[in-house]
Enzyme design. Structure first.
Site, PDB file in Angstrom:
ATOM      1  N   SER A 143      96.288  56.990   5.578  1.00  0.00           N
ATOM      2  CA  SER A 143      97.537  57.757   5.556  1.00  0.00           C
ATOM      3  C   SER A 143      97.220  59.156   5.064  1.00  0.00           C
ATOM      4  O   SER A 143      96.214  59.363   4.353  1.00  0.00           O
ATOM      5  CB  SER A 143      98.531  57.089   4.589  1.00  0.00           C
ATOM      6  OG  SER A 143      99.616  57.960   4.312  1.00  0.00           O
ATOM      7  N   TYR A 156     100.515  53.367  -3.442  1.00  0.00           N
ATOM      8  CA  TYR A 156     100.246  53.465  -1.998  1.00  0.00           C
ATOM      9  C   TYR A 156      99.167  54.528  -1.762  1.00  0.00           C
ATOM     10  O   TYR A 156      98.194  54.295  -1.035  1.00  0.00           O
ATOM     11  CB  TYR A 156     101.543  53.825  -1.278  1.00  0.00           C
ATOM     12  CG  TYR A 156     101.433  53.884   0.225  1.00  0.00           C
ATOM     13  CD1 TYR A 156     101.449  52.731   0.995  1.00  0.00           C
ATOM     14  CD2 TYR A 156     101.329  55.104   0.885  1.00  0.00           C
ATOM     15  CE1 TYR A 156     101.359  52.783   2.384  1.00  0.00           C
ATOM     16  CE2 TYR A 156     101.239  55.164   2.268  1.00  0.00           C
ATOM     17  CZ  TYR A 156     101.256  54.008   3.014  1.00  0.00           C
ATOM     18  OH  TYR A 156     101.157  54.072   4.371  1.00  0.00           O
ATOM     19  N   THR A 191     108.764  54.512  11.774  1.00  0.00           N
ATOM     20  CA  THR A 191     108.583  53.053  11.812  1.00  0.00           C
ATOM     21  C   THR A 191     109.480  52.411  10.748  1.00  0.00           C
ATOM     22  O   THR A 191     110.003  53.116   9.878  1.00  0.00           O
ATOM     23  CB  THR A 191     107.134  52.645  11.455  1.00  0.00           C
ATOM     24  OG1 THR A 191     106.900  52.990  10.085  1.00  0.00           O
ATOM     25  CG2 THR A 191     106.109  53.321  12.336  1.00  0.00           C
TER      26      THR A 191
HETATM   27  P1  ADP Z   1     103.720  50.772   9.938  1.00  0.00           P
HETATM   28  O1  ADP Z   1     103.952  50.537  11.366  1.00  0.00           O
HETATM   29  O2  ADP Z   1     103.946  52.194   9.515  1.00  0.00           O
HETATM   30  O3  ADP Z   1     102.357  50.262   9.502  1.00  0.00           O
HETATM   31  P2  ADP Z   1     105.589  48.572   9.398  1.00  0.00           P
HETATM   32  O4  ADP Z   1     106.292  48.184   8.143  1.00  0.00           O
HETATM   33  O5  ADP Z   1     106.387  48.727  10.634  1.00  0.00           O
HETATM   34  O6  ADP Z   1     104.802  49.942   9.096  1.00  0.00           O
HETATM   35  O7  ADP Z   1     104.422  47.544   9.699  1.00  0.00           O
HETATM   36  C1  ADP Z   1     103.677  46.916   8.711  1.00  0.00           C
HETATM   37  C2  ADP Z   1     103.509  45.477   9.145  1.00  0.00           C
HETATM   38  O8  ADP Z   1     102.575  44.839   8.274  1.00  0.00           O
HETATM   39  C3  ADP Z   1     104.807  44.661   9.089  1.00  0.00           C
HETATM   40  O9  ADP Z   1     105.016  43.995  10.328  1.00  0.00           O
HETATM   41  C4  ADP Z   1     104.558  43.666   7.958  1.00  0.00           C
HETATM   42  O10 ADP Z   1     105.190  42.407   8.155  1.00  0.00           O
HETATM   43  C5  ADP Z   1     103.050  43.536   8.009  1.00  0.00           C
HETATM   44  N1  ADP Z   1     102.470  43.071   6.741  1.00  0.00           N
HETATM   45  C6  ADP Z   1     102.715  43.562   5.511  1.00  0.00           C
HETATM   46  N2  ADP Z   1     102.010  42.874   4.601  1.00  0.00           N
HETATM   47  C7  ADP Z   1     101.299  41.922   5.265  1.00  0.00           C
HETATM   48  C8  ADP Z   1     100.378  40.901   4.867  1.00  0.00           C
HETATM   49  N3  ADP Z   1     100.044  40.706   3.594  1.00  0.00           N
HETATM   50  N4  ADP Z   1      99.828  40.128   5.828  1.00  0.00           N
HETATM   51  C9  ADP Z   1     100.152  40.324   7.124  1.00  0.00           C
HETATM   52  N5  ADP Z   1     101.011  41.259   7.551  1.00  0.00           N
HETATM   53  C10 ADP Z   1     101.586  42.061   6.634  1.00  0.00           C
END
Ligand code: ADP
Length: 256
Positions: A143, A156, A191
């Site tokens: 990021s 973060y 997003t």
């Molecule tokens: P970005 O697209 O900016 O990365 P999002 O919140 O849309 O942000 O996507 C992040 C994704 O990561 C989400 O679908 C979320 O469910 C997934 N996620 C977050 N933590 C975990 C984890 N520990 N294991 C698997 N998936 C995860």
């Protein structure tokens, strides 16, 4: 068809950047593993991809918490059983923790560092034997927060800075195997993760305007724009590039 015959694992592919990149990869002929701890979302994305006809790649949804070594091991085994190899790993799953440092509990710190950083370690640890065999590529979603500070987002930022540092270290370690390791540094991307962060700000409308102002190109990125950069770093189009932290930020890191 830049990824014809390739197998790609994308974490956090149930929404946002990961979902968009997975669909783009499948359009380019790759078989994709849609990894998310949100099974409903992962299955939805895989179904949408599988509705398309070959030469579009096939998709497999695997519910996984990428911060659990046991679950990551199982994911890698399921991928090899389904598709026979791993050529591309995209580490995208992440969570935000938009709070001032004094308000952050030890549990929140641990959870955020586990999901955003330990997961990258675990995924690479268990995918690297296959990636070596195929001279594969790794793309980590860092990021702009890893390059520059942002108010009220210290954990973060710390995890994303660590992802950038680890990307460079691993690019050196795996260059001899022909495995490239790069990362992307998006700024604002429209997003669900960004929407959630905006909604938790004291004045969401002001935050939306500030996001516009911070990008010299005058707006946040679309997930498609970031996904195209993921495709670039994952494909042979970037064959001589390793260890970079590529800003995809509409000029936000240039100054003000
Ligand atoms: P970005 O697209 O900016 O990365 P999002 O919140 O849309 O942000 O996507 C992040 C994704 O990561 C989400 O679908 C979320 O469910 C997934 N996620 C977050 N933590 C975990 C984890 N520990 N294991 C698997 N998936 C995860």
């Amino acid at each position: 068809m830049q990824l014809q015959g390739k197998v790609a694992i994308l974490t956090g592919a149930g929404s946002g950047i990961g979902e968009t990149a997975a669909k783009l990869f499948a359009d380019q002929g790759a078989h994709v593993v849609i990894v998310d701890w949100n099974e409903t979302q992962a299955v939805r994305v895989a179904d949408e991809i599988n509705r398309k006809q070959p030469p579009n790649g096939r998709a497999l949804a695997v519910k996984t918490d990428v911060s659990s070594e046991q679950q990551v091991k199982r994911l890698v085994q399921q991928t090899i059983t389904a598709f026979g190899s791993i050529d591309i790993l995209v580490n995208n799953a992440a969570v935000v923790l938009p709070k001032e440092l004094e308000d952050i509990s030890e549990d929140e710190w641990n959870r955020t560092v586990d999901v955003n950083l330990k997961s990258v370690f675990l995924m690479i640890k268990h995918c690297i034997p296959e990636l070596r065999k195929h001279r594969g590529t790794i793309v980590n979603l860092a990021s702009l927060n890893g390059l520059m500070g942002q108010r009220q987002n210290p954990v973060y930022s710390a995890t994303k800075g660590a992802v950038i540092a680890m990307t460079k270290a691993l690019a050196l370690d795996y260059a001899q195997d022909g495995v490239r390791v790069n990362c992307l540094c998006p700024a604002g991307v429209s997003t669900p993760l960004l929407e959630e962060w905006i909604s938790r700000q004291p004045d969401p409308a002001e935050t939306v305007q500030a996001l516009k102002d911070m990008h010299p190109l005058g707006r946040s990125a679309t997930p498609e724009e970031v996904a195209k950069a993921v495709l670039y770093l994952a494909s042979d189009a970037s064959a001589f590039i390793t260890g970079v932290a590529l800003p995809v930020d509409g000029g936000a890191s240039l100054g003000y």
